[in-house]
Write a protein that holds these residues in place. Structure first.
Motif, mmCIF file in Angstrom:
data_model
loop_
_atom_site.group_PDB
_atom_site.id
_atom_site.type_symbol
_atom_site.label_atom_id
_atom_site.label_comp_id
_atom_site.label_asym_id
_atom_site.label_seq_id
_atom_site.Cartn_x
_atom_site.Cartn_y
_atom_site.Cartn_z
ATOM 1 N N UNK A 261 10.592 11.908 3.617
ATOM 2 C CA UNK A 261 9.928 12.539 4.754
ATOM 3 C C UNK A 261 9.584 11.539 5.847
ATOM 4 N N UNK A 262 9.079 10.376 5.493
ATOM 5 C CA UNK A 262 8.690 9.381 6.486
ATOM 6 C C UNK A 262 9.883 8.891 7.286
ATOM 7 N N UNK A 263 10.979 8.601 6.605
ATOM 8 C CA UNK A 263 12.182 8.142 7.300
ATOM 9 C C UNK A 263 12.746 9.234 8.191
ATOM 10 N N UNK A 264 12.682 10.484 7.709
ATOM 11 C CA UNK A 264 13.166 11.603 8.500
ATOM 12 C C UNK A 264 12.377 11.729 9.804
ATOM 13 N N UNK A 377 6.037 14.588 -0.763
ATOM 14 C CA UNK A 377 7.003 13.952 0.125
ATOM 15 C C UNK A 377 6.882 12.453 0.241
ATOM 16 N N UNK A 378 5.896 11.859 -0.402
ATOM 17 C CA UNK A 378 5.686 10.412 -0.357
ATOM 18 C C UNK A 378 6.175 9.763 -1.650
ATOM 19 N N UNK A 379 6.677 8.545 -1.529
ATOM 20 C CA UNK A 379 7.232 7.863 -2.696
ATOM 21 C C UNK A 379 6.181 7.663 -3.791
ATOM 22 N N UNK A 380 4.950 7.272 -3.387
ATOM 23 C CA UNK A 380 3.910 6.992 -4.382
ATOM 24 C C UNK A 380 2.556 7.529 -3.929
ATOM 25 N N UNK A 381 1.767 7.956 -4.921
ATOM 26 C CA UNK A 381 0.328 8.123 -4.708
ATOM 27 C C UNK A 381 -0.361 7.070 -5.564
ATOM 28 N N UNK A 382 -1.216 6.274 -4.929
ATOM 29 C CA UNK A 382 -1.835 5.112 -5.590
ATOM 30 C C UNK A 382 -3.349 5.276 -5.589
ATOM 31 N N UNK A 383 -3.960 5.030 -6.719
ATOM 32 C CA UNK A 383 -5.429 5.009 -6.806
ATOM 33 C C UNK A 383 -5.893 3.571 -6.661
ATOM 34 N N UNK A 384 -6.650 3.340 -5.589
ATOM 35 C CA UNK A 384 -7.112 1.989 -5.272
ATOM 36 C C UNK A 384 -8.329 1.646 -6.128
ATOM 37 N N UNK A 385 -8.397 0.393 -6.544
ATOM 38 C CA UNK A 385 -9.505 -0.063 -7.376
ATOM 39 C C UNK A 385 -10.737 -0.343 -6.513
ATOM 40 N N UNK A 386 -11.389 0.726 -6.051
ATOM 41 C CA UNK A 386 -12.680 0.576 -5.371
ATOM 42 C C UNK A 386 -13.664 1.543 -6.006
ATOM 43 N N UNK A 387 -14.898 1.532 -5.530
ATOM 44 C CA UNK A 387 -15.923 2.345 -6.171
ATOM 45 C C UNK A 387 -15.629 3.845 -6.068
ATOM 46 N N UNK A 394 1.977 5.773 -0.377
ATOM 47 C CA UNK A 394 3.005 4.864 0.135
ATOM 48 C C UNK A 394 4.225 5.726 0.432
ATOM 49 N N UNK A 395 4.512 6.028 1.721
ATOM 50 C CA UNK A 395 5.576 6.984 2.027
ATOM 51 C C UNK A 395 6.980 6.490 1.700
ATOM 52 N N UNK A 396 7.165 5.169 1.746
ATOM 53 C CA UNK A 396 8.482 4.590 1.478
ATOM 54 C C UNK A 396 8.324 3.472 0.466
ATOM 55 N N UNK A 397 9.316 3.298 -0.376
ATOM 56 C CA UNK A 397 9.281 2.264 -1.421
ATOM 57 C C UNK A 397 9.735 0.924 -0.848
#
Length: 406
Positions: A261-264, A377-387, A394-397
């Motif tokens: 999706x992002x590249x498109x 539509x995004x390559x990754x969903x990431x859980x950030x190590x914060x409180x 991350x839409x593209x790898x």
């Protein structure tokens, strides 16, 4: 014994509505000629059932993918050329074929490509004897774009080449002045004055989103052959020909796969910014990786509209989904457009899997964990190590968005 003369009643002629309008008379996937057609087909007040003849300028059809899905009408496609020239013979064949099912329909609607001169289409109902006996041309409806029509009408063409938008206005029995919300009242008055100069007898209906009461368009018996002959005396001559602007072409592509999706969106944004002035019309139905719904887009020049179509989900597995798009405009670079489109396809496997520890770029690099791949539509969903355990995409790898932990 006296002989009685037996009279045989002729079957009533089927009314035909021709729907025209230069490319871009709509604004998004549901706001142009196809929108008007959808309104007519889904309206329950007129009580009529139609057969529809569609035409695309190009080898691939898009409109049948965005027509109202619940209608029972029969749709016949006349493809790969302008209905007014290279495929007019197919139009005659389609009309004769549909007449065999005449009891199933109350009327025929012909939706022409935006590059069609209505004259040869209209001619068909007067110079082909069989068609003349079967059908009655009820009206020619032309949808015009309030934002662009004055520019289109004033466009200078090479010698001998017709201005299709002028022809469409001249042949119209009804002119639907669409997208009235995009211009001011003074401009609307200027458009109506110009339309009346070209076609004094045409009725003009101002509208938005192509919303018009079907009763103003159907069974109105508005077409008048004498009026046409008055401004084009040779209209019924056998040797009538016309020329299209050869700088205008269509580029179409049909390819299986799923798009990033992002590249498109980056590609489309760049294309509109750099070549928008040359784009008369573009539309497509696309498969985006990680999304169940179809992505439907349409545009005119630099006006782009695209969205995931609610209720239009892919029924095929991801590997069998097929993307289609069509671009129509001036001086188009066919291979470049196709290659750019194909470059948006997802072809490689992802570097990380669910559960992998990674670094995510959130303005600064933060440690995190991959929670899902191909999420919305995004390559990754990431859980950030914060409180807050913030989730980011991350839409593209690529390393600019996501990196391995050192």
């Amino acid at each position: 014994m006296t002989k009685r003369k037996m009279s045989i009643a002729k079957a009533p002629k089927i009314p035909v509505t021709v729907l025209t309008g230069f490319l871009g008379s709509g604004r998004s996937q549901y706001l142009g000629k196809t929108t008007l057609l959808n309104h007519i087909l889904s309206d329950n007040t007129h009580g009529m059932k139609f057969a529809v003849i569609e035409n695309e300028f190009g080898e691939i059809g898009i409109d049948e993918k965005i027509l109202h899905e619940n209608v029972e009408e029969e749709v016949v496609e006349v493809m790969n050329g302008c209905i007014c020239c290279t495929v007019r013979g197919d139009l005659v064949v389609a009309l004769k074929k549909l007449h065999k099912k005449v009891k199933m329909f109350d009327g025929i609607i012909i939706e022409t490509t935006g590059l069609a001169d209505p004259a040869p289409v209209v001619q068909t109902f007067f110079i082909d004897d069989d068609v003349k006996e079967m059908y009655n041309l009820d009206s020619v409806i032309t949808v015009v774009d309030a934002k662009h029509i004055l520019e289109r009408l004033a466009e200078e063409k090479p010698e001998g080449v017709e201005n299709e938008s002028v022809e469409q206005v001249c042949f119209a029995d009804r002119v639907l002045l669409n997208k009235t919300d995009l211009v001011d009242g003074k401009t609307l008055d200027q458009i109506e004055t110009k339309v009346k100069e070209l076609n004094p007898s045409a009725s003009i209906i101002r509208c938005q989103y192509s919303k018009v009461d079907p009763k103003e368009l159907l069974n109105i018996e508005a077409f008048n052959l004498k009026r046409v002959l008055d401004f084009e005396p040779d209209f019924l001559a056998d040797d009538q020909e016309h020329q299209h602007d050869q700088s205008v072409s269509s580029v179409s592509c049909r390819v299986k796969g799923n798009l990033n999706q992002e590249m498109l969106m980056r590609w489309i944004s760049r294309l509109i910014e750099e070549d928008g002035a040359n784009l008369y019309r573009y539309k497509g139905v696309l498969a985006v990786k990680g999304m169940a719904e179809k992505f439907v887009f349409q545009g005119v020049g630099m006006l782009f509209d695209g969205a995931f179509a609610a209720g239009q989900k892919w029924t095929e597995p991801e590997e069998d989904r097929e993307n289609v798009f069509v671009f129509i405009g001036k001086n188009l670079k066919s291979e470049w457009l196709k290659n750019c489109f194909k470059a948006c396809l997802v072809t490689n496997s992802l570097r990380f899997k669910v559960g992998d520890r990674v670094k995510a770029n959130v303005g600064e690099w933060k440690d995190g964990v991959v929670k899902k791949v191909w999420d919305e539509g995004n390559a990754y969903r990431i859980e950030v190590n914060d409180r807050k355990k913030t989730n980011v995409w991350a839409p593209i790898d690529v390393d600019e968005y996501i990196r391995a932990v050192n």
